[in-house]
Design a protein around this motif. Structure first.
Motif, PDB file in Angstrom:
ATOM      1  N   GLN A   1      43.638  31.019  37.156  1.00 57.87           N
ATOM      2  CA  GLN A   1      42.592  31.304  38.136  1.00 57.87           C
ATOM      3  C   GLN A   1      42.827  30.471  39.393  1.00 57.87           C
ATOM      4  O   GLN A   1      43.320  29.354  39.335  1.00 57.87           O
TER       5      GLN A   1
ATOM      6  N   VAL B   1      40.208  45.860  33.816  1.00 61.29           N
ATOM      7  CA  VAL B   1      40.277  44.533  33.196  1.00 61.29           C
ATOM      8  C   VAL B   1      39.935  44.675  31.712  1.00 61.29           C
ATOM      9  O   VAL B   1      38.943  45.327  31.361  1.00 61.29           O
TER      10      VAL B   1
ATOM     11  N   VAL C   1      47.340  40.004  43.385  1.00 64.32           N
ATOM     12  CA  VAL C   1      46.174  39.902  42.510  1.00 64.32           C
ATOM     13  C   VAL C   1      45.711  38.447  42.491  1.00 64.32           C
ATOM     14  O   VAL C   1      46.542  37.528  42.366  1.00 64.32           O
TER      15      VAL C   1
ATOM     16  N   VAL D   1      42.326  35.865  40.979  1.00 66.31           N
ATOM     17  CA  VAL D   1      41.141  35.746  40.128  1.00 66.31           C
ATOM     18  C   VAL D   1      40.418  34.446  40.463  1.00 66.31           C
ATOM     19  O   VAL D   1      41.037  33.378  40.514  1.00 66.31           O
TER      20      VAL D   1
ATOM     21  N   VAL E   1      38.017  39.650  39.916  1.00 67.77           N
ATOM     22  CA  VAL E   1      39.421  40.013  40.110  1.00 67.77           C
ATOM     23  C   VAL E   1      39.529  40.821  41.397  1.00 67.77           C
ATOM     24  O   VAL E   1      38.807  41.797  41.585  1.00 67.77           O
TER      25      VAL E   1
ATOM     26  N   ILE F   1      44.813  42.354  33.321  1.00 66.61           N
ATOM     27  CA  ILE F   1      44.577  43.166  34.512  1.00 66.61           C
ATOM     28  C   ILE F   1      45.601  44.301  34.517  1.00 66.61           C
ATOM     29  O   ILE F   1      46.799  44.060  34.332  1.00 66.61           O
TER      30      ILE F   1
END
Length: 259
Positions: A52, A99, A172, A174, A80, A152
């Motif tokens: 993350q 997800v 991407v 998070v 996300v 994901i």
């Protein structure tokens, strides 16, 4: 009255300790030593792992299924976000962000643009999905998000034949918000739902599970502690203070003197 004043001081100290714990705050960013993937996997088993607070990137072709994975712990509400970099010339395309939890159950988004259509010749397309708060424990029949690895999947669900195979890029990221005691439950999983949690190592004689290499920066939560304990202590102190104050007000001046 000295007892009342002492309890008042203790109550103020508990209140100051509880205030920062109850506030919603973003999860701390992972250590800068962590790796950031530059390619995505093509299935759940080959999903690229990242932490993350980091941005994973990948180069692919339109029509590919792109997979990443990240850890989420109890009390967190992950969001996300994905950005698709489209080729210079293309037709209208529809992309979708899904997800899944550690049991590979598709998790619903509380809010966010999970599926969007890019207009012809658009340069980028942005998608987002905010999950429900991760629970430390849940009933077997429920579909609640649980601590462990989350997957994901990013892919085009409405793609013209002329656009198949065109080069695309993806980013991407998070980020999670700590919800705190408001999401606490009585119970916890024996192990987080991560790949290999039920697989035993053949080289290790100890009875330990072979777990995924990713986990929260501070480790997996035990599931029993939350700021709800602080508020319980504050409530107990208030009740004791009210009881002593009521007794002091109603006891009068003491026993009457003899006549």
């Amino acid at each position: 009255m000295r007892i009342v004043r002492a309890l008042g001081v203790a109550l103020l100290a508990l209140g100051w300790a509880a205030a920062p714990a109850a506030a919603d705050s973003p999860s701390p960013a992972p250590s800068q030593d962590g790796a950031t993937p530059v390619q995505a996997g093509t299935s759940f088993r080959t999903a690229a792992e990242f932490d993350q607070g980091r941005t994973a990137t990948a180069d692919a072709s339109a029509g590919d299924y792109l997979y990443w994975s990240f850890p989420a712990d109890a009390g967190q509400r992950p969001t996300v976000r994905a950005t698709v970099k489209l080729p210079q010339t293309h037709a209208a395309e529809t992309w979708q962000l899904d997800v899944y939890d550690g049991l590979r159950r598709r998790q619903a988004c509380q809010y966010g643009s999970q599926t969007r259509t890019a207009a012809a010749d658009a340069a980028t397309l942005e998608l987002a999905c905010t999950l429900r708060t991760v629970r430390a424990w849940s009933e077997p029949w429920a579909n609640d998000p649980l601590p462990g690895t989350y997957y994901i999947r990013l892919t085009a669900v409405g793609l013209p034949t002329t656009d198949l195979g065109l080069p695309v890029g993806a980013e991407v990221r998070v980020e999670a918000k700590e919800i705190g005691g408001a999401a606490a439950v009585d119970g916890s999983l024996a192990e987080p739902l991560v790949p290999g949690a039920a697989v035993k190592s053949e080289e290790d004689d100890e009875d330990s599970a072979v777990l995924s290499s990713i986990e929260p920066e501070d480790g997996w939560a035990s599931g029993w502690w939350s700021d709800r304990w602080v508020w319980t202590a504050v409530g107990g102190a208030l009740a004791a203070l009210a009881g002593i104050g009521g007794y002091a007000l109603t006891r009068g001046a003491g026993r009457p003197t003899g006549v």
